[in-house]
Design an enzyme around this catalytic site. Structure first.
Site, PDB file in Angstrom:
ATOM      1  N   ASP A 165       0.900  -1.107  -0.034  1.00 13.38           N
ATOM      2  CA  ASP A 165      -0.067   0.119  -0.239  1.00 13.38           C
ATOM      3  C   ASP A 165       0.982   1.170   0.084  1.00 13.38           C
ATOM      4  OD1 ASP A 165      -2.391  -1.664   0.381  1.00 13.38           O
ATOM      5  OD2 ASP A 165      -1.622  -1.843   2.579  1.00 13.38           O
ATOM      6  N   SER A 213       2.320   6.818   0.620  1.00 13.19           N
ATOM      7  CA  SER A 213       1.592   5.944   1.611  1.00 13.19           C
ATOM      8  C   SER A 213       0.029   6.121   1.066  1.00 13.19           C
ATOM      9  CB  SER A 213       1.655   6.412   2.947  1.00 13.19           C
ATOM     10  OG  SER A 213       0.730   5.499   3.857  1.00 13.19           O
ATOM     11  N   ARG A 214      -0.631   4.853   0.560  1.00 13.83           N
ATOM     12  CA  ARG A 214      -1.738   4.977  -0.093  1.00 13.83           C
ATOM     13  C   ARG A 214      -2.875   5.164   0.762  1.00 13.83           C
ATOM     14  NH1 ARG A 214       0.736   1.309  -3.511  1.00 13.83           N
ATOM     15  NH2 ARG A 214       1.728   2.379  -5.080  1.00 13.83           N
ATOM     16  N   VAL A 215      -2.637   4.362   2.034  1.00 13.32           N
ATOM     17  CA  VAL A 215      -3.960   4.346   3.072  1.00 13.32           C
ATOM     18  C   VAL A 215      -3.814   5.024   4.157  1.00 13.32           C
ATOM     19  CG1 VAL A 215      -4.827   2.176   1.766  1.00 13.32           C
ATOM     20  CG2 VAL A 215      -3.370   2.184   3.798  1.00 13.32           C
TER      21      VAL A 215
END
Ligand code: ATP
Ligand code: MG
Length: 500
Positions: free
Chosen positions: A340, A365-367
Site C-alpha cells: 500500500d 503511503s496509499r492508505v
C-alpha cells in the site's frame, strides 16, 4: 494341471499378499530415489498433499513441494546426513507449521520456531500452519489507527496505519533496516507485538539487531525469527510465513502486530534456488513463474480485523533491496504492486548526510492518510509540496548567483525543513515533539536560525516546552487535534524561546 504344485500356489499367493501390503503402504510411506542439495525425490507417498510435513528415518522433517505422477519432491528442513537412496519417508498428515505461544516474546527463534538464543525451551500453546488463508473482505476493517514510526519524515508525510503494508525499498546500506528497527523501538508504549523476520542475512547482522533491541528494552515485546544466509534455502523460504503464523496467533487475540520482513529480495533468491533444484521451469531472471504469488499470498495476510473477528491487526513492513536505485526490476515492481505504498531510500541522499534518506518524490503511503491523527495532518500541512518545490528550485538555481527574494525564501525554508527531518538512529520522536517542530517550521520561525544550528535549536526548543509548557504537550497527546488556538500558543511559546 497336475504340474502345478501346491507349494507354488502358496508362494505366489504369499507374494501377492505381501505386495498388496506394500501397494497400500506406498500411499503413506515412500522411499528416497534421489537426494541432494536439500531436495529429495520420493517414490510413493501417493496420498501426500502439497505443503504436508513428512518425516525421514533420521527424524529430519521435510515439506512436500512437487506432486508428480509417481513421485513427490520434498524440501528438507534439516541436514540430509544419514539419508540415502532407499531410506524411508513417512507422512505426518500435518501441514507444516510452527509452535506458537506468548512466551515467544523476547526470544530469537529459527524458521521452525525453535529457540536459537540459548535461553531454554519455549512452551508451545498451539500449533499454527505456516501457510494460511488471508482474512476475507468481510473480516476486514478499514485502516484508521496510526502505527507511529517515531520518524518525523515518515509520520508527517507517509503515515502508516495499523493493518497496512508499507514497503521500505532502497539500495544496499541506505538505512532500510534502521527504519524498521527504529519503528519497533518506538512501539514501547504502544502495546504492539513486534516480529522481526531476518531472511538470508549474516548471522552477525542479526546478532547486532538483537543487541540493539535489547539495549533499548524493545526485545521484551519482540520475536526475532532468523533464517540466516548459512541456513538451507527451504528454511529461508518458510521464515516469513512462520513469522506471519506467529503474528496471526497474536492478531487472533485482538492484538496489534507489526511484522518486518528483512528482506524479500533475499527471500525471492532463496525461493529461486529451491525451485531450480526442484526442477521447476525458470522464467524471467530465472525466477519461477509463481514468484509473484510467493509474496502476494504472504502480504495478503496483513489485515485489520473487524470487531466481530477479534479486532486485531497485522501491519507489515517488507524490505526490498534495489540495484542502483532500479525500482523497475522484476521483484521490486512485483512487491510495489502488492503493497500500500513505499518508503524509497536513496544512496545519494544518504551520502549527503540526509538520514533517514527518504526520497520525498518517490515515496507514497496509499492508505495511511486516513489513519493519521488530525493534529499531525494539520501540522504537516504543505510539507511535502514545500520540499518538492525546494528540490526543483535547488537544481534550477544551482548555477545562478542572483536570486530574487521569493526564490531565496523558498530555498532558505527548504534547507531548514531538510535539516529538521534529519534524525539520528534509535531516537524516535513522540507525537508532540514532531508537532511542535512542524508547527514552528510551517510558521517560518526557523528562517532566521542558521542551518547549522537547527539541530541544537530543536533539542533546546523541546526542552523548553517540556519545562515550561507541559500543558501544551499534554493537550496534543490527549486531544490529538491541533486547534488554531493551540497553534498560536505553540507559535507564541517558540517566539518566547527565541527571544531569550
Ligand atoms: P543493508 O543493505 O546492508 O541491509 P540497510 O539498507 O539495511 O543495509 P542499515 O543497516 O539500516 O542499512 O544502515 C546502514 C548504515 O547506516 C548503518 O551503519 C547505520 O548505522 C547507518 N544509519 C542508518 N540510518 C541512519 C541515521 N538515521 N542516522 C545515522 N546513521 C544511520
Ligand atoms: Mg538491512
Amino acid at each position: 494341471m497336475s504340474s502345478i504344485k501346491q507349494s507354488d500356489i502358496i508362494s505366489v499367493l504369499k507374494s501377492e499378499i505381501e505386495n498388496y501390503d506394500i501397494k497400500t503402504n506406498v500411499s503413506e510411506t515412500g522411499t528416497i530415489i534421489q537426494i541432494g542439495d536439500g531436495i529429495a525425490t520420493i517414490y510413493g507417498l501417493e496420498n501426500a498433499m502439497y505443503g504436508e510435513l513428512v518425516e525421514f528415518e533420521t527424524g529430519v522433517h521435510g515439506i512436500v513441494q512437487n506432486l508428480e505422477m509417481k513421485t513427490v519432491g520434498v524440501v528438507l528442513l534439516g541436514s540430509d546426513y544419514g539419508l540415502v537412496e532407499g531410506s524411508k519417508v513417512t507422512r505426518t498428515k500435518k501441514r507444516a507449521g510452527v509452535p506458537v505461544s506468548s512466551s515467544l516474546l523476547g526470544r530469537v527463534v529459527d524458521a521452525l520456531g525453535k529457540p536459537i538464543d540459548g535461553k531454554g525451551n519455549i512452551e508451545a500453546e498451539d500449533y499454527y500452519p505456516i501457510e494460511n488463508e488471508a482474512p476475507g473482505v468481510v473480516a476486514r476493517k478499514s485502516v484508521t489507527v496510526p502505527m507511529q514510526t517515531g520518524i518525523i519524515a515518515i509520520d508527517s508525510m507517509f503515515p502508516i496505519g495499523r493493518g497496512q503494508r508499507e514497503l521500505i525499498i532502497g539500495d544496499r546500506q541506505t538505512g532500510k533496516t534502521s527504519i524498521a528497527v527504529d519503528t519497533i523501538i518506538n512501539q514501547k508504549k504502544e502495546n504492539v507485538v513486534c516480529i522481526y523476520v531476518a531472511i538470508g542475512q549474516k548471522a552477525s547482522t542479526v546478532a547486532k539487531i538483537v543487541s540493539t533491541l535489547t539495549k533499548h528494552n524493545a526485545l521484551d515485546y519482540t520475536i526475532v525469527v532468523a533464517a540466516s544466509a548459512s541456513d538451507l534455502a527451504p528454511l529461508q523460504y518458510i521464515a516469513p510465513y512462520s513469522g506471519t503464523a506467529m503474528a496471526e496467533y497474536f492478531m487472533k487475540q485482538g492484538k496489534d502486530v507489526l511484522i518486518v520482513y528483512d528482506d524479500l529480495s533475499k527471500h525471492a533468491v532463496a525461493y529461486r534456488a529451491m525451485s531450480l533444484l526442484l526442477k521447476r521451469p525458470p522464467g524471467r531472471e530465472a525466477y519461477p513463474g509463481d514468484v509473484f504469488y510467493l509474496h502476494s499470498r504472504l502480504l495478503e495476510r496483513s489485515a485489520r480485523l473487524s470487531e466481530e473477528y477479534g479486532g486485531g491487526s497485522i501491519t507489515a513492513l517488507p524490505i526490498i533491496e534495489t540495484l542502483a536505485g532500479d525500482v523497475s526490476a522484476y521483484i521490486p515492481t512485483n512487491v510495489i504492486s502488492i503493497t500500500d505504498g513505499q518508503i524509497f531510500l536513496e544512496s545519494e541522499l544518504f551520502f549527503a548526510g540526509i538520514r533517514p534518506a527518504v526520497n520525498v518524490g518517490l515515496s507514497v503511503s496509499r492508505v495511511g492518510g486516513a489513519a493519521q491523527t488530525k493534529a499531525m495532518k494539520k501540522a504537516s500541512g504543505s510539507l511535502r509540496i514545500d520540499l518538492a518545490q525546494f528540490r526543483e528550485m535547488e537544481i534550477f538555481t544551482q548555477f545562478s548567483a542572483e536570486l530574487d527574494k521569493s526564490t531565496k525564501d523558498l530555498l532558505d525554508h527548504g534547507n531548514r525543513l531538510v535539516e529538521l527531518l534529519k534524525q539520528p538512529l534509535s531516537k524516535p520522536l513522540p507525537l508532540h515533539e514532531q508537532i511542535i517542530l512542524l508547527v514552528s517550521a510551517n510558521n517560518k520561525l526557523l528562517l532566521d536560525i542558521p542551518v547549522k544550528e537547527i539541530k541544537k535549536f530543536r533539542n533546546d526548543l523541546i526542552d523548553y516546552f517540556e519545562n515550561k509548557y507541559i500543558n501544551i504537550i499534554e493537550e496534543i497527546n490527549t486531544e490529538k487535534v491541533l486547534t488554531d488556538e493551540l497553534i498560536s500558543q505553540i507559535v507564541e511559546a517558540t517566539k518566547e524561546f527565541k527571544s531569550r
